[in-house]
Write a protein that holds these residues in place. Structure first.
Motif, PDB file in Angstrom:
ATOM      1  N   GLN A  83       0.838  -1.193   0.000  1.00 17.24           N
ATOM      2  CA  GLN A  83       0.000   0.000   0.000  1.00 17.24           C
ATOM      3  C   GLN A  83       0.878   1.250   0.000  1.00 17.24           C
ATOM      4  O   GLN A  83       0.629   2.204  -0.731  1.00 17.24           O
ATOM      5  N   ASP A  84       1.920   1.194   0.778  1.00 15.96           N
ATOM      6  CA  ASP A  84       2.840   2.318   0.873  1.00 15.96           C
ATOM      7  C   ASP A  84       3.503   2.590  -0.496  1.00 15.96           C
ATOM      8  O   ASP A  84       3.600   3.735  -0.939  1.00 15.96           O
ATOM      9  N   ALA A  85       3.924   1.525  -1.144  1.00 17.22           N
ATOM     10  CA  ALA A  85       4.560   1.685  -2.457  1.00 17.22           C
ATOM     11  C   ALA A  85       3.556   2.252  -3.459  1.00 17.22           C
ATOM     12  O   ALA A  85       3.884   3.142  -4.261  1.00 17.22           O
ATOM     13  N   LEU A  86       2.341   1.755  -3.371  1.00 17.18           N
ATOM     14  CA  LEU A  86       1.286   2.228  -4.266  1.00 17.18           C
ATOM     15  C   LEU A  86       1.017   3.724  -4.037  1.00 17.18           C
ATOM     16  O   LEU A  86       0.895   4.501  -4.988  1.00 17.18           O
ATOM     17  N   ASP A  87       0.964   4.114  -2.773  1.00 16.26           N
ATOM     18  CA  ASP A  87       0.724   5.525  -2.441  1.00 16.26           C
ATOM     19  C   ASP A  87       1.839   6.405  -2.999  1.00 16.26           C
ATOM     20  O   ASP A  87       1.593   7.501  -3.502  1.00 16.26           O
ATOM     21  N   ARG A  88       3.060   5.904  -2.910  1.00 15.95           N
ATOM     22  CA  ARG A  88       4.188   6.706  -3.428  1.00 15.95           C
ATOM     23  C   ARG A  88       4.070   6.886  -4.937  1.00 15.95           C
ATOM     24  O   ARG A  88       4.296   7.976  -5.472  1.00 15.95           O
ATOM     25  N   VAL A 189       8.641  -5.150  -4.268  1.00 17.54           N
ATOM     26  CA  VAL A 189       8.768  -4.591  -2.920  1.00 17.54           C
ATOM     27  C   VAL A 189       9.425  -5.621  -1.990  1.00 17.54           C
ATOM     28  O   VAL A 189      10.344  -5.300  -1.229  1.00 17.54           O
ATOM     29  N   ASP A 190       8.969  -6.866  -2.073  1.00 19.21           N
ATOM     30  CA  ASP A 190       9.487  -7.879  -1.151  1.00 19.21           C
ATOM     31  C   ASP A 190      10.931  -8.251  -1.430  1.00 19.21           C
ATOM     32  O   ASP A 190      11.714  -8.461  -0.498  1.00 19.21           O
ATOM     33  N   ASP A 191      11.301  -8.387  -2.685  1.00 14.57           N
ATOM     34  CA  ASP A 191      12.694  -8.746  -2.967  1.00 14.57           C
ATOM     35  C   ASP A 191      13.630  -7.700  -2.367  1.00 14.57           C
ATOM     36  O   ASP A 191      14.691  -8.029  -1.833  1.00 14.57           O
ATOM     37  N   ALA A 192      13.221  -6.433  -2.433  1.00 16.56           N
ATOM     38  CA  ALA A 192      14.051  -5.375  -1.849  1.00 16.56           C
ATOM     39  C   ALA A 192      13.976  -5.413  -0.327  1.00 16.56           C
ATOM     40  O   ALA A 192      15.006  -5.381   0.363  1.00 16.56           O
ATOM     41  N   ALA A 193      12.764  -5.515   0.216  1.00 15.16           N
ATOM     42  CA  ALA A 193      12.598  -5.456   1.677  1.00 15.16           C
ATOM     43  C   ALA A 193      13.304  -6.626   2.349  1.00 15.16           C
ATOM     44  O   ALA A 193      13.789  -6.501   3.472  1.00 15.16           O
ATOM     45  N   GLN A 194      13.371  -7.754   1.668  1.00 18.07           N
ATOM     46  CA  GLN A 194      13.989  -8.934   2.270  1.00 18.07           C
ATOM     47  C   GLN A 194      15.478  -9.049   1.950  1.00 18.07           C
ATOM     48  O   GLN A 194      16.122 -10.014   2.346  1.00 18.07           O
ATOM     49  N   GLY A 195      15.999  -8.079   1.214  1.00 17.84           N
ATOM     50  CA  GLY A 195      17.439  -8.084   0.933  1.00 17.84           C
ATOM     51  C   GLY A 195      17.865  -9.206   0.005  1.00 17.84           C
ATOM     52  O   GLY A 195      18.974  -9.735   0.129  1.00 17.84           O
ATOM     53  N   ILE A 196      16.982  -9.550  -0.950  1.00 22.25           N
ATOM     54  CA  ILE A 196      17.332 -10.608  -1.905  1.00 22.25           C
ATOM     55  C   ILE A 196      18.426 -10.076  -2.838  1.00 22.25           C
ATOM     56  O   ILE A 196      18.227  -9.059  -3.512  1.00 22.25           O
ATOM     57  N   SER A 197      19.559 -10.759  -2.868  1.00 17.99           N
ATOM     58  CA  SER A 197      20.670 -10.283  -3.714  1.00 17.99           C
ATOM     59  C   SER A 197      20.608 -10.905  -5.101  1.00 17.99           C
ATOM     60  O   SER A 197      21.052 -10.296  -6.075  1.00 17.99           O
ATOM     61  N   HIS A 198      20.072 -12.132  -5.187  1.00 15.45           N
ATOM     62  CA  HIS A 198      20.004 -12.852  -6.456  1.00 15.45           C
ATOM     63  C   HIS A 198      18.612 -13.455  -6.619  1.00 15.45           C
ATOM     64  O   HIS A 198      18.225 -14.303  -5.808  1.00 15.45           O
ATOM     65  N   VAL A 199      17.906 -13.002  -7.621  1.00 16.30           N
ATOM     66  CA  VAL A 199      16.597 -13.590  -7.913  1.00 16.30           C
ATOM     67  C   VAL A 199      16.826 -14.749  -8.881  1.00 16.30           C
ATOM     68  O   VAL A 199      17.249 -14.549 -10.018  1.00 16.30           O
ATOM     69  N   VAL A 200      16.612 -15.956  -8.363  1.00 16.88           N
ATOM     70  CA  VAL A 200      16.773 -17.165  -9.190  1.00 16.88           C
ATOM     71  C   VAL A 200      15.368 -17.687  -9.452  1.00 16.88           C
ATOM     72  O   VAL A 200      14.665 -18.084  -8.516  1.00 16.88           O
ATOM     73  N   ARG A 201      14.924 -17.651 -10.700  1.00 13.41           N
ATOM     74  CA  ARG A 201      13.564 -18.095 -11.030  1.00 13.41           C
ATOM     75  C   ARG A 201      13.538 -18.516 -12.495  1.00 13.41           C
ATOM     76  O   ARG A 201      14.502 -18.313 -13.229  1.00 13.41           O
ATOM     77  N   GLY A 202      12.417 -19.097 -12.900  1.00 12.34           N
ATOM     78  CA  GLY A 202      12.333 -19.683 -14.237  1.00 12.34           C
ATOM     79  C   GLY A 202      12.340 -18.650 -15.355  1.00 12.34           C
ATOM     80  O   GLY A 202      11.991 -17.485 -15.175  1.00 12.34           O
ATOM     81  N   ARG A 203      12.743 -19.143 -16.521  1.00 14.62           N
ATOM     82  CA  ARG A 203      12.810 -18.302 -17.712  1.00 14.62           C
ATOM     83  C   ARG A 203      11.442 -17.743 -18.094  1.00 14.62           C
ATOM     84  O   ARG A 203      11.336 -16.742 -18.784  1.00 14.62           O
ATOM     85  N   ASP A 204      10.381 -18.399 -17.629  1.00 18.25           N
ATOM     86  CA  ASP A 204       9.031 -17.916 -17.930  1.00 18.25           C
ATOM     87  C   ASP A 204       8.776 -16.548 -17.310  1.00 18.25           C
ATOM     88  O   ASP A 204       7.861 -15.842 -17.725  1.00 18.25           O
ATOM     89  N   LEU A 205       9.587 -16.161 -16.314  1.00 19.94           N
ATOM     90  CA  LEU A 205       9.384 -14.855 -15.667  1.00 19.94           C
ATOM     91  C   LEU A 205      10.377 -13.799 -16.166  1.00 19.94           C
ATOM     92  O   LEU A 205      10.413 -12.687 -15.642  1.00 19.94           O
ATOM     93  N   LEU A 215       9.975  -0.654 -11.690  1.00 18.54           N
ATOM     94  CA  LEU A 215       9.421  -0.355 -10.358  1.00 18.54           C
ATOM     95  C   LEU A 215      10.540  -0.094  -9.354  1.00 18.54           C
ATOM     96  O   LEU A 215      10.427   0.781  -8.493  1.00 18.54           O
ATOM     97  N   GLN A 216      11.628  -0.844  -9.465  1.00 18.63           N
ATOM     98  CA  GLN A 216      12.774  -0.598  -8.571  1.00 18.63           C
ATOM     99  C   GLN A 216      13.267   0.837  -8.733  1.00 18.63           C
ATOM    100  O   GLN A 216      13.531   1.533  -7.751  1.00 18.63           O
ATOM    101  N   ALA A 217      13.389   1.263  -9.979  1.00 24.58           N
ATOM    102  CA  ALA A 217      13.904   2.619 -10.226  1.00 24.58           C
ATOM    103  C   ALA A 217      12.941   3.663  -9.659  1.00 24.58           C
ATOM    104  O   ALA A 217      13.360   4.619  -9.005  1.00 24.58           O
ATOM    105  N   LEU A 218      11.639   3.465  -9.885  1.00 32.77           N
ATOM    106  CA  LEU A 218      10.668   4.465  -9.424  1.00 32.77           C
ATOM    107  C   LEU A 218      10.614   4.538  -7.907  1.00 32.77           C
ATOM    108  O   LEU A 218      10.403   5.606  -7.329  1.00 32.77           O
ATOM    109  N   LEU A 219      10.797   3.395  -7.257  1.00 34.55           N
ATOM    110  CA  LEU A 219      10.656   3.339  -5.793  1.00 34.55           C
ATOM    111  C   LEU A 219      12.003   3.428  -5.072  1.00 34.55           C
ATOM    112  O   LEU A 219      12.074   3.231  -3.858  1.00 34.55           O
ATOM    113  N   ASP A 220      13.060   3.697  -5.828  1.00 38.00           N
ATOM    114  CA  ASP A 220      14.413   3.805  -5.238  1.00 38.00           C
ATOM    115  C   ASP A 220      14.830   2.525  -4.521  1.00 38.00           C
ATOM    116  O   ASP A 220      15.371   2.575  -3.405  1.00 38.00           O
ATOM    117  N   LEU A 221      14.574   1.396  -5.128  1.00 39.17           N
ATOM    118  CA  LEU A 221      14.936   0.114  -4.527  1.00 39.17           C
ATOM    119  C   LEU A 221      16.176  -0.435  -5.223  1.00 39.17           C
ATOM    120  O   LEU A 221      16.396  -0.163  -6.407  1.00 39.17           O
TER     121      LEU A 221
END
Ligand code: GLU
Length: 280
Positions: A83-88, A189-205, A215-221
Motif C-alpha cells: 500500500q505504501d509503495a502504491l501511495d508513493r 517490494v518484497d525482494d528489496a525489503a527482504q534483501g534478496i541479492s540474487h533472484v533465481v527463477r524460471g525463464r518464464d518470468l 518499479l525498482q527505479a521508481l521506488l528507489d529500490l
C-alpha cells in the motif's frame, strides 16, 4: 556480499516438478556460497490461494530436503508495505484507476499485443473525476513511468546486461479490484525489503523483470542480480506445468518416492523416467 535467494511460490495449486527444480536452483545457489535462503508464500490472491496448498508446499520442500533460514513470510501479512509503495507511485502521478473488465479489454479491437498477451488499450487513462466508489484496479501509466525512470538495465546470469523495455508491457495493473497488490508490485517490494541479492527463477518470468526493474527505479529500490533458469519440459517437449498433466510433488511423496533422491536427479538435470528432460 552475502548471497540471499528466495523461492516464492503462489499457493494456488500443488507444486509440480518444475517448482521443485526452481526451488532447488534458488536454494542451492545460496547454500553453495554459504548464503541465505528464504521461502516466501505469495498469497496475495485471496480468491485463489488456499491454506491446504501452503501446507503441501512446506511438506513437499521438506521432502526434497530443502531448508530455509527463518520462518517463511506470507505476502498476505505484508499488505501495508505494498500500500505504501502504491501511495508513493500515486503521489508521483503515475497511477490511474481503471474500471474495465477483462471482457471490455478483450472486446477492444485496437488492443495491441505485448509479451504476455493483449496490452491494455488505455481506455481509462485520461478520465476526469473517476468515481472511486466503483470497483477499480490501479494501473501504471507506463509511458510516463518509463520517461521518469529513463534508460535502465539489469544483470542476468545467462542473458548478460539486459536493457529493460517496460513499455512493451503497456499499462500494467499494480493493484487489482480483488487484491490489494499485483504480482509485479508485491514481488518487487518484497525482494528489496527482504534483501534478496540474487533472484533465481524460471525463464518464464524473464519478461516480467522488465517491469520489476522499472518499479525498482521508481521506488528507489536496489536491483538484485537475476538468474532465469531453464525450464523442465514434458515428454512431448512442452513445458512441465499442471495443465499438461505433470505429476504433483505431493502425489510422488504420497506414493512413497524418495524426495531427496528426486532432488539429486533434478540437480543433475535429469527428470524421473517418463517425465521428460531439462530444456536446452
Ligand atoms: N509467485 C510466482 C509464481 O509462483 C513466482 C514469483 C517469482 O519468483 O518472482 O509463479
Amino acid at each position: 556480499m552475502d548471497i540471499h535467494t528466495r523461492f516464492a511460490p503462489s499457493p494456488t495449486g500443488r507444486l509440480h516438478l518444475g517448482h521443485a527444480y526452481s526451488a532447488l536452483r534458488a536454494h542451492d545457489a545460496a547454500r553453495a556460497e554459504g548464503g541465505h535462503f528464504t521461502l516466501r508464500i505469495e498469497d496475495i490472491d485471496g480468491t485463489r490461494s488456499r491454506p491446504e496448498h501452503v501446507a503441501a508446499i512446506f511438506a513437499d520442500l521438506d521432502w526434497l530436503g530443502l531448508t530455509w533460514d527463518e520462518p517463511p513470510t506470507f505476502q498476505s501479512q505484508r499488505l501495508a508495505l505494498y500500500q505504501d509503495a502504491l501511495d508513493r507511485l500515486r503521489a508521483m502521478g503515475l497511477l490511474y484507476p481503471c474500471f474495465c473488465t477483462r471482457a471490455d479489454i478483450a472486446a477492444s479491437l485496437s488492443a495491441p499485443h505485448g509479451p504476455d498477451g493483449a496490452l491494455y488499450p488505455g481506455t481509462c487513462r485520461h478520465q476526469r473525476d473517476p468515481d472511486l466508489a466503483r470497483p477499480h484496479s490501479w494501473r501504471l501509466d507506463m509511458a510516463r513511468a518509463a520517461e521518469r525512470a529513463g534508460p535502465l538495465v539489469w544483470q542476468d546470469a545467462h542473458a548478460g546486461t539486459v536493457i529493460a523495455d517496460p513499455l512493451a508491457h503497456g499499462d500494467v495493473i499494480l493493484a487489482r479490484k480483488d487484491a490489494p497488490a499485483s504480482y509485479h508490485l508485491a514481488v518487487t517490494v518484497d525482494d528489496a525489503a527482504q534483501g534478496i541479492s540474487h533472484v533465481v527463477r524460471g525463464r518464464d518470468l524473464f519478461t516480467a523483470t522488465h517491469v520489476h526493474r522499472l518499479l525498482q527505479a521508481l521506488l528507489d529500490l536496489p536491483t538484485p542480480a537475476y538468474l532465469h533458469h531453464d525450464l523442465l519440459a514434458g515428454p512431448d517437449g512442452t513445458r512441465l506445468a499442471k495443465r499438461h498433466g505433470a505429476p504433483t510433488l505431493e502425489s510422488l511423496r504420497l506414493a512413497g518416492q524418495d524426495g531427496r533422491a528426486l532432488a539429486d536427479e533434478l540437480r543433475k538435470g535429469e527428470v524421473p523416467i517418463g517425465f521428460g528432460t531439462v530444456e536446452a
